[in-house]
Design a protein around this motif. Structure first.
Motif, PDB file in Angstrom:
ATOM      1  N   PHE A  85      52.982  43.656  45.342  1.00 40.83           N
ATOM      2  CA  PHE A  85      51.697  43.809  44.513  1.00 40.83           C
ATOM      3  C   PHE A  85      50.571  43.407  45.457  1.00 40.83           C
ATOM      4  CE2 PHE A  85      54.070  44.152  40.738  1.00 40.83           C
ATOM      5  CZ  PHE A  85      53.553  45.617  40.127  1.00 40.83           C
ATOM      6  N   ASP A  86      50.783  42.300  46.254  1.00 40.79           N
ATOM      7  CA  ASP A  86      49.474  41.952  47.282  1.00 40.79           C
ATOM      8  C   ASP A  86      49.069  43.152  48.241  1.00 40.79           C
ATOM      9  OD1 ASP A  86      49.181  39.733  46.002  1.00 40.79           O
ATOM     10  OD2 ASP A  86      50.223  38.506  47.569  1.00 40.79           O
ATOM     11  N   GLU A  87      50.414  43.542  48.804  1.00 42.73           N
ATOM     12  CA  GLU A  87      49.976  44.936  49.680  1.00 42.73           C
ATOM     13  C   GLU A  87      49.365  46.041  49.046  1.00 42.73           C
ATOM     14  OE1 GLU A  87      50.568  45.108  52.735  1.00 42.73           O
ATOM     15  OE2 GLU A  87      51.285  42.984  53.103  1.00 42.73           O
ATOM     16  N   LEU A  88      49.833  46.513  47.673  1.00 43.77           N
ATOM     17  CA  LEU A  88      49.128  47.459  47.013  1.00 43.77           C
ATOM     18  C   LEU A  88      47.773  47.321  46.744  1.00 43.77           C
ATOM     19  CD1 LEU A  88      52.186  48.294  44.502  1.00 43.77           C
ATOM     20  CD2 LEU A  88      51.464  49.806  46.387  1.00 43.77           C
ATOM     21  N   TYR A  89      47.625  46.012  46.400  1.00 41.39           N
ATOM     22  CA  TYR A  89      46.143  45.715  45.949  1.00 41.39           C
ATOM     23  C   TYR A  89      45.222  45.846  47.442  1.00 41.39           C
ATOM     24  CZ  TYR A  89      41.910  43.152  44.280  1.00 41.39           C
ATOM     25  OH  TYR A  89      40.706  42.689  44.103  1.00 41.39           O
ATOM     26  N   GLU A  90      45.830  45.285  48.495  1.00 40.24           N
ATOM     27  CA  GLU A  90      45.000  45.584  49.665  1.00 40.24           C
ATOM     28  C   GLU A  90      44.926  46.812  50.075  1.00 40.24           C
ATOM     29  OE1 GLU A  90      45.615  43.931  54.357  1.00 40.24           O
ATOM     30  OE2 GLU A  90      46.756  43.008  52.767  1.00 40.24           O
ATOM     31  N   ILE A  91      45.807  47.861  49.870  1.00 38.22           N
ATOM     32  CA  ILE A  91      45.717  49.345  50.128  1.00 38.22           C
ATOM     33  C   ILE A  91      44.571  49.923  49.219  1.00 38.22           C
ATOM     34  CG2 ILE A  91      46.690  51.477  49.754  1.00 38.22           C
ATOM     35  CD1 ILE A  91      49.598  49.971  50.993  1.00 38.22           C
ATOM     36  N   GLN A  92      44.713  49.179  48.035  1.00 37.56           N
ATOM     37  CA  GLN A  92      43.468  49.837  47.178  1.00 37.56           C
ATOM     38  C   GLN A  92      42.270  49.668  47.388  1.00 37.56           C
ATOM     39  OE1 GLN A  92      41.214  48.172  44.949  1.00 37.56           O
ATOM     40  NE2 GLN A  92      40.770  49.860  43.811  1.00 37.56           N
ATOM     41  N   GLY A  93      42.117  48.283  48.118  1.00 29.76           N
ATOM     42  CA  GLY A  93      40.843  47.834  48.579  1.00 29.76           C
ATOM     43  C   GLY A  93      40.248  48.883  49.834  1.00 29.76           C
ATOM     44  N   TYR A  94      41.127  49.014  50.639  1.00 32.55           N
ATOM     45  CA  TYR A  94      40.987  50.005  51.779  1.00 32.55           C
ATOM     46  C   TYR A  94      40.507  51.215  51.437  1.00 32.55           C
ATOM     47  CZ  TYR A  94      43.508  46.292  54.570  1.00 32.55           C
ATOM     48  OH  TYR A  94      43.814  45.088  55.141  1.00 32.55           O
ATOM     49  N   LEU A  95      41.257  51.953  50.682  1.00 35.93           N
ATOM     50  CA  LEU A  95      40.978  53.272  50.054  1.00 35.93           C
ATOM     51  C   LEU A  95      39.728  53.130  49.400  1.00 35.93           C
ATOM     52  CD1 LEU A  95      44.581  54.444  49.044  1.00 35.93           C
ATOM     53  CD2 LEU A  95      43.312  55.021  50.958  1.00 35.93           C
ATOM     54  N   SER A  96      39.271  52.231  48.618  1.00 40.33           N
ATOM     55  CA  SER A  96      37.991  52.057  47.770  1.00 40.33           C
ATOM     56  C   SER A  96      37.092  52.187  48.752  1.00 40.33           C
ATOM     57  CB  SER A  96      38.328  50.763  46.691  1.00 40.33           C
ATOM     58  OG  SER A  96      37.036  50.890  46.097  1.00 40.33           O
ATOM     59  N   VAL A  97      36.969  51.379  49.900  1.00 37.56           N
ATOM     60  CA  VAL A  97      36.112  51.312  50.907  1.00 37.56           C
ATOM     61  C   VAL A  97      35.784  52.907  51.329  1.00 37.56           C
ATOM     62  CG1 VAL A  97      35.105  50.327  53.208  1.00 37.56           C
ATOM     63  CG2 VAL A  97      36.110  48.828  51.354  1.00 37.56           C
ATOM     64  N   ALA A  98      36.984  53.363  51.642  1.00 35.49           N
ATOM     65  CA  ALA A  98      36.851  54.578  52.403  1.00 35.49           C
ATOM     66  C   ALA A  98      36.020  55.832  51.401  1.00 35.49           C
ATOM     67  CB  ALA A  98      38.112  55.103  52.846  1.00 35.49           C
ATOM     68  N   LYS A  99      36.376  55.638  50.050  1.00 30.69           N
ATOM     69  CA  LYS A  99      35.804  56.482  49.322  1.00 30.69           C
ATOM     70  C   LYS A  99      34.781  56.277  48.897  1.00 30.69           C
ATOM     71  CE  LYS A  99      36.201  58.224  44.879  1.00 30.69           C
ATOM     72  NZ  LYS A  99      37.128  58.742  43.349  1.00 30.69           N
ATOM     73  N   TYR A 100      34.265  55.021  48.405  1.00 29.17           N
ATOM     74  CA  TYR A 100      32.741  54.442  47.993  1.00 29.17           C
ATOM     75  C   TYR A 100      31.726  54.287  49.128  1.00 29.17           C
ATOM     76  CZ  TYR A 100      35.135  54.892  43.516  1.00 29.17           C
ATOM     77  OH  TYR A 100      35.896  55.362  42.520  1.00 29.17           O
ATOM     78  N   LYS A 101      32.167  53.785  50.221  1.00 31.09           N
ATOM     79  CA  LYS A 101      31.232  53.291  51.112  1.00 31.09           C
ATOM     80  C   LYS A 101      30.975  54.536  52.001  1.00 31.09           C
ATOM     81  CE  LYS A 101      30.226  49.841  54.812  1.00 31.09           C
ATOM     82  NZ  LYS A 101      30.675  48.356  55.303  1.00 31.09           N
ATOM     83  N   TYR A 102      32.126  55.093  52.525  1.00 29.59           N
ATOM     84  CA  TYR A 102      31.913  56.201  53.417  1.00 29.59           C
ATOM     85  C   TYR A 102      32.132  57.498  52.863  1.00 29.59           C
ATOM     86  CZ  TYR A 102      32.461  52.263  56.677  1.00 29.59           C
ATOM     87  OH  TYR A 102      32.225  50.770  57.093  1.00 29.59           O
TER      88      TYR A 102
END
Length: 112
Positions: A52-69
């Motif tokens: 679940f830690d890994e899934l949450y980390e991936i979620q963070g990466y994808l969230s940055v890609a979507k909302y920041k970039y």
């Protein structure tokens, strides 16, 4: 400033190549998500913390890609970002553990 066709074409080539690389990376993340969900289904809840830690980390990466970039993602990855936003909370993890172990299948869909 005016660009020559050669300069423009060079940038188009870079754009195409980067787009292909990003697509491959997103595919890898999607594959990892599927693999982690499969692993979760085979374990007791107590042993899923690191997954679940890994899934949450991936979620963070994808969230940055979507909302920041402003990267447009497939609907399944958008759904994953939305539903795993609080993936660091134990009650949320228990909820998803229960869903995964009771036949919930990736990719997510609104009917599930």
């Amino acid at each position: 400033m005016q660009y020559t066709w050669t300069e423009f074409e060079q940038r188009l080539i870079i754009h195409r190549d980067v787009k292909i690389d990003i697509s491959r990376m997103l595919f890898k993340y999607e594959t990892q998500i599927k693999e982690y969900i499969d692993k979760i289904q085979q374990l007791t809840f107590d042993k899923t913390t690191s997954i679940f830690d890994e899934l949450y980390e991936i979620q963070g990466y994808l969230s940055v890609a979507k909302y920041k970039y402003y990267l447009e993602l497939k609907e399944e990855l958008d759904w994953f970002i939305y539903h795993f936003e609080r993936g660091d909370e134990n009650d949320v993890r228990e909820y998803w553990y229960s869903k995964f172990c009771n036949g919930f299948i990736w990719p997510f869909n609104e009917g599930s």
